[in-house]
Motif scaffolding. Structure first.
Motif, PDB file in Angstrom:
ATOM      1  N   LEU A 192      42.653  43.891  38.279  1.00 35.99           N
ATOM      2  CA  LEU A 192      42.602  44.609  37.007  1.00 35.99           C
ATOM      3  C   LEU A 192      41.504  44.050  36.108  1.00 35.99           C
ATOM      4  O   LEU A 192      40.945  44.768  35.278  1.00 35.99           O
ATOM      5  CB  LEU A 192      43.949  44.494  36.280  1.00 35.99           C
ATOM      6  N   GLY A 193      41.229  42.747  36.268  1.00 33.23           N
ATOM      7  CA  GLY A 193      40.235  42.078  35.443  1.00 33.23           C
ATOM      8  C   GLY A 193      40.889  41.088  34.510  1.00 33.23           C
ATOM      9  O   GLY A 193      41.461  41.470  33.490  1.00 33.23           O
ATOM     10  N   ILE A 194      40.837  39.824  34.876  1.00 30.62           N
ATOM     11  CA  ILE A 194      41.517  38.795  34.092  1.00 30.62           C
ATOM     12  C   ILE A 194      40.579  38.196  33.048  1.00 30.62           C
ATOM     13  O   ILE A 194      39.364  38.312  33.132  1.00 30.62           O
ATOM     14  CB  ILE A 194      42.086  37.684  35.001  1.00 30.62           C
ATOM     15  N   GLY A 195      41.187  37.533  32.065  1.00 25.40           N
ATOM     16  CA  GLY A 195      40.422  36.941  30.982  1.00 25.40           C
ATOM     17  C   GLY A 195      39.652  35.708  31.418  1.00 25.40           C
ATOM     18  O   GLY A 195      39.815  35.194  32.529  1.00 25.40           O
ATOM     19  N   LYS A 196      38.843  35.209  30.507  1.00 21.95           N
ATOM     20  CA  LYS A 196      37.900  34.147  30.851  1.00 21.95           C
ATOM     21  C   LYS A 196      38.584  32.829  31.201  1.00 21.95           C
ATOM     22  O   LYS A 196      38.048  32.042  31.976  1.00 21.95           O
ATOM     23  CB  LYS A 196      36.931  33.924  29.705  1.00 21.95           C
ATOM     24  N   PHE A 197      39.766  32.579  30.661  1.00 22.66           N
ATOM     25  CA  PHE A 197      40.429  31.306  30.932  1.00 22.66           C
ATOM     26  C   PHE A 197      40.994  31.259  32.347  1.00 22.66           C
ATOM     27  O   PHE A 197      40.851  30.274  33.059  1.00 22.66           O
ATOM     28  CB  PHE A 197      41.532  31.052  29.904  1.00 22.66           C
ATOM     29  N   THR A 198      41.617  32.361  32.777  1.00 27.13           N
ATOM     30  CA  THR A 198      42.215  32.416  34.103  1.00 27.13           C
ATOM     31  C   THR A 198      41.179  32.668  35.180  1.00 27.13           C
ATOM     32  O   THR A 198      41.386  32.304  36.351  1.00 27.13           O
ATOM     33  CB  THR A 198      43.313  33.498  34.165  1.00 27.13           C
ATOM     34  N   ARG A 199      40.069  33.249  34.807  1.00 27.69           N
ATOM     35  CA  ARG A 199      39.057  33.649  35.796  1.00 27.69           C
ATOM     36  C   ARG A 199      38.593  32.483  36.651  1.00 27.69           C
ATOM     37  O   ARG A 199      38.297  32.633  37.832  1.00 27.69           O
ATOM     38  CB  ARG A 199      37.870  34.289  35.076  1.00 27.69           C
ATOM     39  N   GLN A 200      38.556  31.294  36.083  1.00 27.20           N
ATOM     40  CA  GLN A 200      38.068  30.130  36.839  1.00 27.20           C
ATOM     41  C   GLN A 200      39.020  29.731  37.964  1.00 27.20           C
ATOM     42  O   GLN A 200      38.630  28.995  38.868  1.00 27.20           O
ATOM     43  CB  GLN A 200      37.904  28.951  35.878  1.00 27.20           C
ATOM     44  N   PHE A 201      40.262  30.246  37.931  1.00 25.39           N
ATOM     45  CA  PHE A 201      41.235  29.906  38.965  1.00 25.39           C
ATOM     46  C   PHE A 201      41.379  30.984  40.035  1.00 25.39           C
ATOM     47  O   PHE A 201      42.054  30.784  41.030  1.00 25.39           O
ATOM     48  CB  PHE A 201      42.613  29.667  38.332  1.00 25.39           C
ATOM     49  N   ALA A 202      40.791  32.159  39.809  1.00 22.19           N
ATOM     50  CA  ALA A 202      40.936  33.254  40.759  1.00 22.19           C
ATOM     51  C   ALA A 202      40.086  33.015  41.984  1.00 22.19           C
ATOM     52  O   ALA A 202      38.938  32.577  41.890  1.00 22.19           O
ATOM     53  CB  ALA A 202      40.553  34.567  40.091  1.00 22.19           C
TER      54      ALA A 202
END
Length: 203
Positions: A192-202
């Protein structure tokens, strides 16, 4: 009636939260991932038209430290007996005779401010809730203006909230329904497109 909804977002101690998500990242980074989910959730919520205040109720000093400067309020309150108690505590802290209080889950890293605003608008001042992707849980609960929150989170919370008179909203708002309990949920949120904080863990 006061304009805008005041939302409570509860979060456990970061090391104990999201046990079903363990293994998604190395164990020493689990707390960082939990905090990232929260930060993406509340920063999107705070920008949503129709949302006036966002209050995080936590039991971990790392949370208010991370929220400093964001405009999101935080209460570090230890010893509350569970999720519904934390939500009730926060809602009563925020509630006035004419305000609208609500509860938002802390694990919505794909949340779009516009989706949250649409759900608030659809509620139209009624007691309302948004179900999670499977349809049995709850990601958002809104009280009627001036009324107590009366949360019923836990297994089967969608039906439990319906039984309290809440109407269902947000069926077509995927970012508001996509809570993250497992690694598979995180993958769906990433699509869906995650925010910048969680993106580093995807992955």
């Amino acid at each position: 009636m006061e304009r805008g909804v005041d939302l409570v977002v509860p979060i456990k101690n970061l090391d104990r939260a999201k046990s079903r998500l363990r293994g998604a990242v190395p164990d020493e980074r689990h707390a960082d991932l939990v905090l990232a989910l929260l930060l993406d959730t509340v920063t999107a919520a705070a920008l949503a038209p129709g949302v006036r205040r966002v209050l995080v109720v936590c039991e971990d000093k790392r949370v208010p430290d991370a929220l400093a400067g964001t405009g999101v309020e935080c209460l570090d309150e230890r010893g509350l007996p569970g999720l519904n108690a934390a939500l009730t505590f926060g809602a009563e802290y925020l509630r006035t005779p004419t305000s609208t209080v609500g509860a938002l889950q802390a694990d919505l890293p794909a949340l779009r401010s516009a989706d949250l605003a649409a759900a608030v608008a659809a509620a139209g001042g009624r007691r309302a809730y948004c179900a999670d992707r499977p349809g049995s849980g709850t990601t958002l609960l809104l009280a009627a203006p001036g009324e107590p929150l009366n949360p019923r989170f836990g297994p089967g919370s969608a039906d439990a909230h319906t039984a309290t008179g809440a109407v269902r909203v947000g069926a077509s708002l995927p970012s508001l329904r996509c809570d993250v309990d497992t690694e598979d949920d995180l993958a769906v949120a990433a699509e869906l497109g995650i925010g910048k904080f969680t993106r580093q863990f995807a992955r």
